[in-house]
Design an enzyme around this catalytic site. Sequence first.
Site, PDB file in Angstrom:
ATOM      1  N   LYS A  89      40.372  38.973  47.174  1.00 37.11           N
ATOM      2  CA  LYS A  89      40.037  38.868  48.580  1.00 37.11           C
ATOM      3  C   LYS A  89      40.112  37.413  49.054  1.00 37.11           C
ATOM      4  O   LYS A  89      41.164  36.806  49.026  1.00 37.11           O
ATOM      5  CB  LYS A  89      38.650  39.487  48.813  1.00 37.11           C
ATOM      6  CG  LYS A  89      38.453  40.865  48.164  1.00 37.11           C
ATOM      7  CD  LYS A  89      39.501  41.887  48.561  1.00 37.11           C
ATOM      8  CE  LYS A  89      39.146  43.311  48.175  1.00 37.11           C
ATOM      9  NZ  LYS A  89      39.015  43.574  46.739  1.00 37.11           N
ATOM     10  N   ASP A 133      27.237  40.288  44.320  1.00 35.52           N
ATOM     11  CA  ASP A 133      28.664  40.375  44.638  1.00 35.52           C
ATOM     12  C   ASP A 133      28.874  39.525  45.885  1.00 35.52           C
ATOM     13  O   ASP A 133      28.463  39.901  46.980  1.00 35.52           O
ATOM     14  CB  ASP A 133      29.056  41.827  44.881  1.00 35.52           C
ATOM     15  CG  ASP A 133      30.547  42.000  45.148  1.00 35.52           C
ATOM     16  OD1 ASP A 133      31.197  41.028  45.579  1.00 35.52           O
ATOM     17  OD2 ASP A 133      31.066  43.122  44.957  1.00 35.52           O
ATOM     18  N   TYR A 172      29.838  48.985  47.856  1.00 29.38           N
ATOM     19  CA  TYR A 172      31.276  49.175  47.848  1.00 29.38           C
ATOM     20  C   TYR A 172      31.619  50.443  47.065  1.00 29.38           C
ATOM     21  O   TYR A 172      31.033  50.710  46.013  1.00 29.38           O
ATOM     22  CB  TYR A 172      31.947  47.944  47.215  1.00 29.38           C
ATOM     23  CG  TYR A 172      33.380  48.144  46.822  1.00 29.38           C
ATOM     24  CD1 TYR A 172      34.321  48.569  47.760  1.00 29.38           C
ATOM     25  CD2 TYR A 172      33.799  47.932  45.521  1.00 29.38           C
ATOM     26  CE1 TYR A 172      35.644  48.774  47.394  1.00 29.38           C
ATOM     27  CE2 TYR A 172      35.119  48.125  45.150  1.00 29.38           C
ATOM     28  CZ  TYR A 172      36.031  48.557  46.091  1.00 29.38           C
ATOM     29  OH  TYR A 172      37.336  48.756  45.726  1.00 29.38           O
ATOM     30  N   ARG A 206      45.033  36.495  25.228  1.00 33.38           N
ATOM     31  CA  ARG A 206      43.933  37.365  25.662  1.00 33.38           C
ATOM     32  C   ARG A 206      42.624  36.615  25.528  1.00 33.38           C
ATOM     33  O   ARG A 206      41.729  36.742  26.373  1.00 33.38           O
ATOM     34  CB  ARG A 206      43.909  38.659  24.848  1.00 33.38           C
ATOM     35  CG  ARG A 206      42.649  39.493  25.103  1.00 33.38           C
ATOM     36  CD  ARG A 206      42.708  40.901  24.534  1.00 33.38           C
ATOM     37  NE  ARG A 206      43.244  40.967  23.206  1.00 33.38           N
ATOM     38  CZ  ARG A 206      42.588  40.668  22.069  1.00 33.38           C
ATOM     39  NH1 ARG A 206      41.328  40.227  22.131  1.00 33.38           N
ATOM     40  NH2 ARG A 206      43.165  40.779  20.896  1.00 33.38           N
TER      41      ARG A 206
END
Length: 379
Positions: free
Chosen positions: A199, A174, A102, A49
């Site tokens: 994406k 972004d 978004y 982690r």
Amino acid sequence: MSDGFATRAIHAGQEADPTTGSVIVPIHATSTYAQDGVGGMRGGYEYSRTGNPTRTALEECLAALEGGRHGRAFASGMAATDAVLRATLKPGDHLVIPDDAYGGTFRLVDKVLTAWGVEYTPAPVSDVDAVRAAIRPNTKVIWVETPTNPLLNIGDIAALAQVSRDAGTKLVVDNTFASPYLQQPLELGANVVVHSTTKYLGGHSDVVGGAVITSDDELAEQVAFLQNGAGAVPGPFDVFLTLRGIKTLAVRMERHSANAERIVAALTGHPKVSKVLYPGLPEHPGHEVAAKQMRHFGGMISFLHADGEEAALEVCSRTRLFTLAESLGGVESLIEHPGRMTHASTAGSMLQVPSDLVRLSVGIEEADDLVEDILTALG
């Protein structure tokens, strides 16, 4: 001498494995690491982690592509967004967001952060004066998408960076729609870049992930603390898939952009299309800014159907090669109705998208085939 973009995409953070000579970064499928005595960590790794060698390679590559000093990988784009917002905001603070943000970002801000005592104001990213006017004394963050999702509005990153500096805020960009290949927000003055690596960076619709890149040492430390403390980290196989996708980002973005331009030409003036939204069009209000700060105009197109919502929905159901699906940026072409799908969370708000809007994520198939498919669906 600095390596070019495509070279960095293939080599940055991805040296041959010193043990075996593997030219591809190994998938370190482990949760923990042997120590040489208490605190004697090998390479600084203690628990996956906190850090994993496969993830480190991705983070170094992402930082190199965006021209930043620090990169952090997350389990999703929304996890990356959440980490940045929690690192930069506290109860009583205010942020400015796009008035066509978004849907996932809007939902996080409107439903989660407001319950935590954070205030927000939407403003059009294409209007520098409107963004400046939206700033309050307690504003800590200006959050920008450019191009925006799904209306493809363009923000002048350099101008907004100056507004942000004048106000003493952080400018977060972004950069998902453009990808690092088409646009470099940090070089234009942004403080932080966020990606949904799901994406264009991953590029094959087979992995979900997110990223934060910055050269701000203090902010990078805060994001790293949240990455470990909240634990929204990607697994090593997800990281491997993302790294594999990044290697072809440059050539894919060239093809995405070229195919999109062909489709835009076919849609422009079509009797069933009342308006095409694409920053590559000279009549687009953000065209000059996009031409200044982007390498090409990208693979995303939106258009308004002249016959309204039902006709827009019908087009989405009639394509053969454009798959009806959410997400974007993969090698295959996708079509969606934002009002009913990705942006349903904005319904009834000032960020609600037009009901006759159709969004295309143009893939890398043969352009002639894609043009024929969309024109046939329009009828």
